[in-house]
Design an enzyme around this catalytic site. Structure first.
Site, PDB file in Angstrom:
ATOM      1  CG  HIS A 274       0.103   5.162  -2.325  1.00 29.01           C
ATOM      2  ND1 HIS A 274      -0.596   4.601  -3.305  1.00 29.01           N
ATOM      3  CD2 HIS A 274      -0.669   5.805  -1.460  1.00 29.01           C
ATOM      4  CE1 HIS A 274      -1.863   4.811  -2.762  1.00 29.01           C
ATOM      5  NE2 HIS A 274      -1.998   5.474  -1.694  1.00 29.01           N
ATOM      6  CG  ASP A 337      -2.817   9.141  -0.818  1.00 35.14           C
ATOM      7  OD1 ASP A 337      -1.584   9.112  -0.867  1.00 35.14           O
ATOM      8  OD2 ASP A 337      -3.483   8.495  -1.949  1.00 35.14           O
ATOM      9  CD  GLU A 338      -5.672   5.580  -1.278  1.00 29.28           C
ATOM     10  OE1 GLU A 338      -7.101   5.315  -1.398  1.00 29.28           O
ATOM     11  OE2 GLU A 338      -4.862   5.226  -1.926  1.00 29.28           O
ATOM     12  CB  SER A 339      -0.168   5.717   5.534  1.00 30.19           C
ATOM     13  OG  SER A 339       0.316   6.392   4.603  1.00 30.19           O
ATOM     14  CG  HIS A 340      -5.166   1.773   4.315  1.00 28.70           C
ATOM     15  ND1 HIS A 340      -5.754   3.216   4.750  1.00 28.70           N
ATOM     16  CD2 HIS A 340      -5.806   1.721   3.112  1.00 28.70           C
ATOM     17  CE1 HIS A 340      -6.512   3.576   3.724  1.00 28.70           C
ATOM     18  NE2 HIS A 340      -6.734   2.942   2.718  1.00 28.70           N
TER      19      HIS A 340
END
Length: 525
Positions: A274, A337-340
């Site tokens: 993000h 979060d969501e550190s893909h």
């Protein structure tokens, strides 16, 4: 030595006891136990009379803590807002004209279990509010505000009077942390819009506002050592709007406004994912190997900081340091979060390094549940949004947990398939389903003592102004206030929906654009 204010209050008590009785006001029978209070207090004992709030009422406060007089002034301002009465606070002259009084007192009473506990004793001629701290007193005056009738009873006296039901309230919060989160990164919200949100949260006894200040679409807080973060990263938002940001002076104003309502601001810089807005501003930060450009869509997981560069951590040291200087609360939220596209080994390295930076600056780290993959300190707090295993692991390692399960607590979820705003990737969350869950038993095997509290996040992909924000937030945020404060045995949907129905007068006067769910029989004015 007795203070002048205490002496005046004592004199008023003596005068009331010694003077010939004034004609009795024949109050209609009132029942404190049926007052539509939200959150519902721990204990209520009704005495079926009333305190007559009118032009002859004064407010006094203990002088042992300067913050207490501010609480008294806040109460006076809100009484004027709701009734038009202009009540003096700690006036030391003309006390003979005072017929009834409200006294806000600091008391070191063993029955006041927490910093936010309070007791209200409401009699015909006086209201005594006892609290251990100014924060507790502030929570107590929210209860008192809710007890004031929306309309005066002009038949009881020759002037307007608002009968407040008599009795005793003993109250204390279930959780230490009762928060809401507002995403100002996807869409920017002005200072006035956030202040209005804070006003409503304070009325329902929230004590924390978590601000999601950065994301792929925008960076919303001025950092003087890295000015392009807002000069470049602050210029965009979802859908291609103009964006915006808070100067440091504006942010300090917001922090102070929240503090006056005994609400702590928790700032979040989301990372290592993000992070596109930051990398557009300073491309050396980027770690996904692709050219960076502004982004106004809503997909997630494509951005990352470079976890292997020392310059990234130097940058973060500056950023965190500046924000910490502006933020007096105990927490700094690092996202996580969501550190893909971040390699797992890099992710773990990054979280552990950033935690140390946050601790160096004197704060406790908060992170979304993925941060439990790293070796985090027991002083750091984990915020659960989607995978219970991370919460149980962090709790076993000694960390406290903030519960924000997306399927229950996300304010940006649609009420149903016809909702004008919001998403539904986690669930549709109608008003009753938002309320009908028990945070203390939601995660099997999670000890109650490991739960710091609950938080209701409001992500802003689909909303861009107060009207749209309030549609999604209210009335669900009112229910989350009760889940965070009241004992589980008091959280009954059928009882709650009756009390919620009677919040219309406040919501309308505050011009809140709430969603008028048909699950509630709203008591229109």
């Amino acid at each position: 030595m007795i203070s002048r204010i205490s002496a005046i209050v004592l004199a008023l008590v003596v005068m009331a006891a010694c003077q010939p009785a004034k004609p009795e006001i024949n109050f209609p029978k009132t029942d404190l136990g049926t007052a539509p209070l939200i959150p519902k207090p721990v204990k209520t004992v009704a005495t079926h009379s009333a305190f007559g709030l009118d032009q002859n009422t004064a407010i006094y406060t203990s002088t042992t803590d300067p913050k207490l007089e501010k609480v008294g002034q806040f109460l006076s301002e809100k009484i004027k807002w709701s009734t038009g009465l202009d009540l003096a606070v700690n006036a030391t002259d003309d006390s003979k004209s005072v017929e009834r009084f409200i006294y806000i007192n600091l008391a070191d009473d063993a029955s006041l279990e927490t910093e936010e506990s309070y007791q209200l004793d409401i009699k015909k001629d006086s209201i005594l509010l006892n609290a251990k701290t100014a924060a507790g007193a502030f929570r107590g005056i929210q209860t008192l505000r809710q007890l004031i009738p929306k309309k005066s009873n002009d038949t009881l006296t020759d002037h307007a009077l608002w009968p407040i039901p008599s009795g005793q309230i003993v109250d204390s919060p279930k959780f230490e942390y009762r928060g809401a989160m507002l995403d100002v990164a996807r869409h920017f919200f002005t200072l006035d819009e956030v202040k209005k949100y804070l006003d409503i949260l304070a009325y329902y006894k929230y004590n924390t506002l978590h601000l999601h200040l950065t994301d792929d679409q925008g960076w919303r807080l001025e950092i003087k050592s890295w000015p392009k973060l807002t000069e470049v990263g602050g210029e965009f938002e979802v859908g291609g709007g103009k964006g915006g940001f808070y100067t440091q002076e504006e942010y300090k104003e917001l922090v102070a406004y929240a503090a006056d309502r005994h609400i702590t601001i928790v700032p979040e810089v989301d990372m290592p994912g993000h992070t596109n807005a930051a990398s557009v501003s300073y491309p050396f930060l980027n770690g996904n190997g692709k050219p960076v450009k502004t982004y106004t869509g809503t997909q997630v997981g494509f951005s990352t900081f470079d976890a292997q560069k020392d310059t990234v951590y130097s940058f973060l040291d500056d950023v965190i340091g500046e924000i910490v200087e502006l933020t007096p609360g105990p927490y700094f939220h690092m996202g996580g979060d969501e550190s893909h596209v971040t390699k797992k080994s890099d992710y773990i390295l990054f979280v552990e390094k950033v935690e140390k930076i946050i601790q160096k600056h004197g704060k406790k780290m908060v992170g979304w549940n993925e941060v439990a993959q790293a070796d985090i300190s027991s002083s750091s707090v984990l915020q659960l949004w989607n995978e219970a295993k991370y919460a149980t692991k962090a709790a076993q390692d000694g960390s406290k947990i903030i519960l924000s399960p997306a399927e229950k607590a996300y304010l940006d979820m649609q009420y149903d398939s016809l909702s004008k705003f919001g998403l539904h990737w986690a669930a549709y969350i109608p008003v009753d389903e938002a309320y009908k869950w028990d945070p203390e038993t939601y995660i099997e095997g999670l000890p109650k003592e490991s739960i710091l509290g609950i938080e209701a996040p409001l992500w802003s992909e689909t909303i861009s102004n107060s009207t749209e924000m309030e549609y999604l937030a209210f009335p669900r945020a009112i229910g989350y206030a009760e889940l965070g404060w009241s004992p589980a045995e008091h959280c009954n949907w059928e009882d709650y929906r009756q009390r919620l129905a009677q919040q219309v007068a406040y919501l309308n006067k505050k011009q809140v654009a709430y969603y008028p769910t048909k699950l509630v029989d709203w008591k229109e004015e």
